[in-house]
Design an enzyme around this catalytic site. Structure first.
Site, short mmCIF file in Angstrom:
data_model
loop_
_atom_site.label_atom_id
_atom_site.label_comp_id
_atom_site.label_asym_id
_atom_site.label_seq_id
_atom_site.Cartn_x
_atom_site.Cartn_y
_atom_site.Cartn_z
N LEU A 49 10.54 -0.72 3.60
CA LEU A 49 9.10 -0.72 3.95
C LEU A 49 8.55 -2.15 3.98
CD1 LEU A 49 9.48 2.32 3.11
CD2 LEU A 49 7.21 2.22 2.15
N TYR A 92 24.15 0.27 12.94
CA TYR A 92 24.90 0.54 11.70
C TYR A 92 25.30 2.02 11.63
CZ TYR A 92 24.77 -3.94 9.31
OH TYR A 92 25.00 -5.25 8.94
N PHE A 104 0.83 -1.21 0.00
CA PHE A 104 0.00 0.00 0.00
C PHE A 104 0.87 1.27 0.00
CE2 PHE A 104 -1.87 2.80 3.47
CZ PHE A 104 -2.54 3.64 2.58
N TYR A 119 5.44 -8.15 15.67
CA TYR A 119 5.50 -6.89 14.92
C TYR A 119 6.21 -5.80 15.74
CZ TYR A 119 3.72 -3.03 11.97
OH TYR A 119 3.60 -1.94 11.13
P1 NAD Z 1 1.65 -3.69 3.05
O1 NAD Z 1 1.45 -5.02 3.64
O2 NAD Z 1 0.66 -3.18 2.06
O3 NAD Z 1 3.09 -3.60 2.38
C1 NAD Z 1 4.22 -4.29 2.86
C2 NAD Z 1 4.94 -4.89 1.67
O4 NAD Z 1 6.10 -5.62 2.12
C3 NAD Z 1 4.07 -5.90 0.89
O5 NAD Z 1 4.05 -5.56 -0.48
C4 NAD Z 1 4.75 -7.23 1.15
O6 NAD Z 1 4.57 -8.16 0.09
C5 NAD Z 1 6.19 -6.81 1.33
N1 NAD Z 1 7.01 -7.79 2.04
C6 NAD Z 1 6.74 -8.41 3.22
N2 NAD Z 1 7.71 -9.26 3.54
C7 NAD Z 1 8.65 -9.18 2.56
C8 NAD Z 1 9.89 -9.82 2.33
N3 NAD Z 1 10.39 -10.74 3.18
N4 NAD Z 1 10.59 -9.50 1.22
C9 NAD Z 1 10.10 -8.59 0.32
N5 NAD Z 1 8.92 -7.95 0.50
C10 NAD Z 1 8.21 -8.26 1.61
O7 NAD Z 1 1.77 -2.65 4.26
P2 NAD Z 1 1.89 -1.06 4.25
O8 NAD Z 1 0.73 -0.52 4.97
O9 NAD Z 1 2.17 -0.57 2.89
O10 NAD Z 1 3.16 -0.84 5.18
C11 NAD Z 1 4.43 -0.52 4.64
C12 NAD Z 1 5.43 -0.34 5.79
O11 NAD Z 1 5.02 0.74 6.63
C13 NAD Z 1 5.54 -1.58 6.68
O12 NAD Z 1 6.89 -1.74 7.06
C14 NAD Z 1 4.70 -1.22 7.88
O13 NAD Z 1 5.13 -1.89 9.04
C15 NAD Z 1 4.90 0.29 7.97
N6 NAD Z 1 3.75 0.93 8.63
C16 NAD Z 1 2.58 1.10 7.95
C17 NAD Z 1 1.51 1.69 8.62
C18 NAD Z 1 0.19 1.95 7.93
O14 NAD Z 1 -0.73 2.45 8.57
N7 NAD Z 1 0.04 1.67 6.65
C19 NAD Z 1 1.63 2.07 9.97
C20 NAD Z 1 2.84 1.83 10.61
C21 NAD Z 1 3.90 1.28 9.93
#
Ligand code: NAD
Ligand code: UDP
Length: 318
Positions: free
Chosen positions: A71, A157, A11, A143
């Protein structure tokens, strides 16, 4: 300049790919599609400045990049509860692989951490210096602790190898390309409202979150990455307007002109009771703050959900 976006088919990552391309970057999107969707970046396939590598970032790989964005991680509670080991490993081993790639490229690194590092917070609103109240063995620990490890590794790092790094703590963000089936509250409420189903509230609905529209988050991520003085710094990125889940339901019912019944389910274990970012640091250092009102953001997201749910129905032969 070339940017690597790990989790770029998710997303937030897919919007970041769009913004970097618009900024003149070449973009390498790396994703294993565990929770992301190829359709999120399908519109970029023909762009000569964009490439997609289907890759688990926990496995060794190399790439050329000036800026590296980490991400990659399941982000929705049902998804990380379904994949607790993968969640811990991508935040640990995956983050380390990307830090090593950044070092080899003499590049700049940003890790997407989360408001979840504050756990069920005793300090309100949450300021970056607050150390959090997290269970290291509870169901959400895969998480929360995975992200806390990713932050600590990033700082290791920075201190030991002088790497140029930044950490962002993202608070609940919503917008188009939020997977309608991933179980987060905005996607659940919108999908239920558009299908004319009862809206599912966990607990009393009095718990709070602060919802940020995705374009505001992306502007914040770019501002953090562009800020030369930001190395080794942590920034909260989120919308400081705090709402209860019952407020969110009321706004959705009003904006979508629906009046659906509510159905109450038990509150999941360790569900934080309240959450609100203190964004004074990002405001002062970056001149950044969210601009999109919840009503506008929800309308735009609902428009996208309508098309998405209709195309899902077509795919499913309904
Ligand atoms: P999402 O699940 O839509 O996107 C995460 C992406 O990471 C996915 O496309 C998934 O396939 C990929 N992924 C997972 N494991 C992987 C791996 N081992 N190798 C390669 N790709 C991998 O979630 P999002 O909402 O887009 O979140 C993106 C980042 O932002 C995440 O790290 C999440 O923890 C952080 N975050 C998001 C929110 C939010 O509200 N959207 C809030 C806090 C933190
Ligand atoms: N929630 C809810 N109904 C749902 C999904 C979630 O009431 O269908 C609640 C959940 O218990 C939490 C809040 O909404 O208190 C936000 O949940 P979400 O999963 O979006 O993210 P969290 O902030 O908990 O990571």
């Amino acid at each position: 300049m070339r940017a690597l976006v790990a989790g770029g088919a998710g997303f937030v990552g897919s919007h970041l790919c769009d913004a970097l391309l618009a900024d003149g970057f070449d973009v390498l999107c790396v994703d294993n599609l565990l929770t992301g969707r190829a359709r999120n970046v399908a519109h970029l396939e023909a762009n000569p400045h964009f490439s997609f590598l289907q890759q688990d970032i926990c496995l060794p790989f190399d790439a050329q990049a000036d800026w590296v964005f980490q991400l990659a991680s399941p982000a929705s509670p049902p998804r990380y509860l379904e994949h607790p080991i993968e969640t811990m490993m991508v935040n640990a081993v995956g983050t380390q692989n990307l830090l090593e790639i950044t070092e080899r490229n003499h590049g700049r690194f940003l890790v997407a951490s989360t408001s979840e590092v504050y756990g069920d917070p005793e300090v309100h609103p949450q300021v970056e210096s607050y150390r959090g109240s997290v269970s290291c063995t509870g169901p959400r620990s895969c998480y929360d602790e995975g992200k806390r490890f990713a932050e600590a590794l990033t700082m290791a790092y920075h201190r030991a190898r002088g790497l140029d790094v930044r950490i962002i703590r993202i608070f609940n963000t919503y917008g188009p390309r939020l997977d309608p089936g991933d179980g987060r509250v905005v996607s659940n409420f919108l999908a239920e409202a558009l299908r004319g189903q009862p809206l599912t509230i966990f607990g009393s609905g009095e718990q709070t979150r602060s919802f940020c529209y995705v374009s505001d988050l992306i502007a914040g991520i770019l501002a953090v990455m562009k800020h030369d003085a930001g190395t080794g710094e942590v920034y909260n990125l989120g919308n400081p307007l705090e709402r209860t889940m019952l407020d969110l339901v009321r706004v959705i019912q009003r904006e979508l002109a629906v009046d659906l019944p509510l159905t109450y389910h038990p509150l999941p274990q360790d569900d934080p009771r309240r959450r609100q970012p203190d964004i004074s640091k990002a405001r002062a250092a970056l001149g950044w703050e969210p601009k999109v009102a919840l009503e506008d953001g929800l309308r735009r997201t609902a428009d996208w959900f309508r098309t998405e749910l209709a195309s899902d129905a077509v795919t499913a032969g309904r």
